[in-house]
Design an enzyme around this catalytic site. Structure first.
Site, PDB file in Angstrom:
ATOM      1  N   LYS A  65       0.742  -1.352  -0.201  1.00 41.55           N
ATOM      2  CA  LYS A  65      -0.104   0.184  -0.406  1.00 41.55           C
ATOM      3  C   LYS A  65       0.562   1.165  -0.450  1.00 41.55           C
ATOM      4  O   LYS A  65       0.470   2.171  -0.385  1.00 41.55           O
ATOM      5  CB  LYS A  65      -0.687  -0.064   1.274  1.00 41.55           C
ATOM      6  CG  LYS A  65      -2.541  -0.866   0.978  1.00 41.55           C
ATOM      7  CD  LYS A  65      -2.576  -0.705   2.635  1.00 41.55           C
ATOM      8  CE  LYS A  65      -4.291  -0.844   2.235  1.00 41.55           C
ATOM      9  NZ  LYS A  65      -5.543  -0.491   2.907  1.00 41.55           N
ATOM     10  N   ASP A 102      -9.690   4.273   1.475  1.00 42.30           N
ATOM     11  CA  ASP A 102     -10.340   3.606   2.709  1.00 42.30           C
ATOM     12  C   ASP A 102     -11.664   5.299   3.430  1.00 42.30           C
ATOM     13  O   ASP A 102     -12.821   4.785   4.520  1.00 42.30           O
ATOM     14  CB  ASP A 102      -9.772   3.089   3.208  1.00 42.30           C
ATOM     15  CG  ASP A 102      -9.352   2.030   2.732  1.00 42.30           C
ATOM     16  OD1 ASP A 102      -9.551   0.809   2.484  1.00 42.30           O
ATOM     17  OD2 ASP A 102      -7.729   1.728   3.667  1.00 42.30           O
TER      18      ASP A 102
END
Ligand code: ATR
Length: 271
Positions: A65, A102
């Site tokens: 990520k 997110d």
């Protein structure tokens, strides 16, 4: 055929193929969504293979990520602020656009459960200071929450989270105090997840009508949420965050903005 997928290492645990596979079938799209196990040392080569293979894009999970950011040609504001990318779109020319969904998933899930949640009057307590906390803090800031508190086992991680506003930090042994008068309490740690220790948090000081949000979704009702429920608080489980964060990627790659349905929720919880 439109192609997308998820990269990670390991990757077999990922729920993303189930989510995207369900939507591809539901919307009758001629597409595929596969898992790609790419080791950290092969990241660049692995991604070049996906570009050569004609993928429209991919999700990114652990451990890539952060590292993926250096390979992106452009980044969304969210990805830059959160410091991580979980969704990549491959442009016509083979460039990579890195995004982080997110914070979007976090907010959408909250608003779906508590539609009249009025962010700009809330005292919010965030438990944890890892990657998930960064996304949550970004969402809280975007929605103009006036007071944000962070409590984390390692105080330095909370201090280093580096968001551009004054969040008040509570030492881990004072974490119960961080809930005093709070309107929204969010667990962003893995505590309470199956196989992990429980999160010990005394919620007795939170306001009446408070909301407790646990991003853990296995089990769906954690001990923290059980305690919140007993105290009459609103409860938000983590499954919706997982589902909502997947939507922007699907729209970008397959051209349909997918819905989060009860059916999809149940499919995921049964697996
Ligand atoms: P994620 O990206 O999912 O947020 P992470 O970056 O590893 O994962 O962050 C995990 C969070 O859970 C951190 O806030 C971590 O606290 P530390 O900063 O002290 O490591 C917290 N955490 C994990 N295990 C914990 C435990 N046993 N007790 C207290 N906090 C814990």
């Amino acid at each position: 055929m439109l192609k997308a997928g998820v990269i990670g290492h390991p990757i077999s645990h990922s729920k993303s193929p189930l989510i995207h596979g369900h939507w591809l079938e539901l919307y009758g799209i001629n597409g595929e969504y596969k898992t790609y196990d790419i080791a950290p040392e092969n990241l660049e080569r692995g991604i070049n293979d996906l570009i050569a293979d004609g993928l429209k894009g991919f999700n990114v999970t652990l451990p890539h990520k952060q590292n993926i950011m250096t390979l992106c040609d452009s980044l969304s504001d969210e990805a830059r602020a959160i410091g991580a990318v979980n969704t990549v779109t491959i442009t016509e020319s083979g460039g990579l656009y890195g995004h982080n969904t997110d914070a979007f998933g976090f907010s959408q899930n909250l608003l779906e459960t508590i539609p009249d949640f009025y962010w700009s009057e809330k005292i919010v307590t965030v438990i944890g200071a890892g990657g998930a906390a960064r996304a949550v803090l970004y969402a809280l800031q975007k929605n103009n929450c006036p007071e944000i508190r962070i409590t984390n086992r390692t105080r330095e991680s909370a201090e280093k989270i580096g968001l551009p506003y004054d969040a008040k930090i509570y030492d881990w042994d004072k974490r119960h105090e961080s809930c005093q008068n709070a309107h929204l309490i969010i667990n962003t740690t893995s505590l309470g997840m199956a196989g992990q220790p429980e999160l010990e948090m005394n919620l007795s000081g939170m306001t009446n009508n408070a909301v407790v949000y646990d991003i853990v979704y296995n089990p769906l009702e954690t001990n923290l949420l059980k305690q919140a429920h007993q105290k009459g608080a609103g409860c938000v489980t983590g499954i919706g965050m997982l589902l909502h964060q997947a939507r922007p990627g699907f729209r970008g790659w397959f051209g349909v903005y997918p819905e989060v349905t009860e059916n999809l929720r149940n499919i995921l919880l049964k697996k």
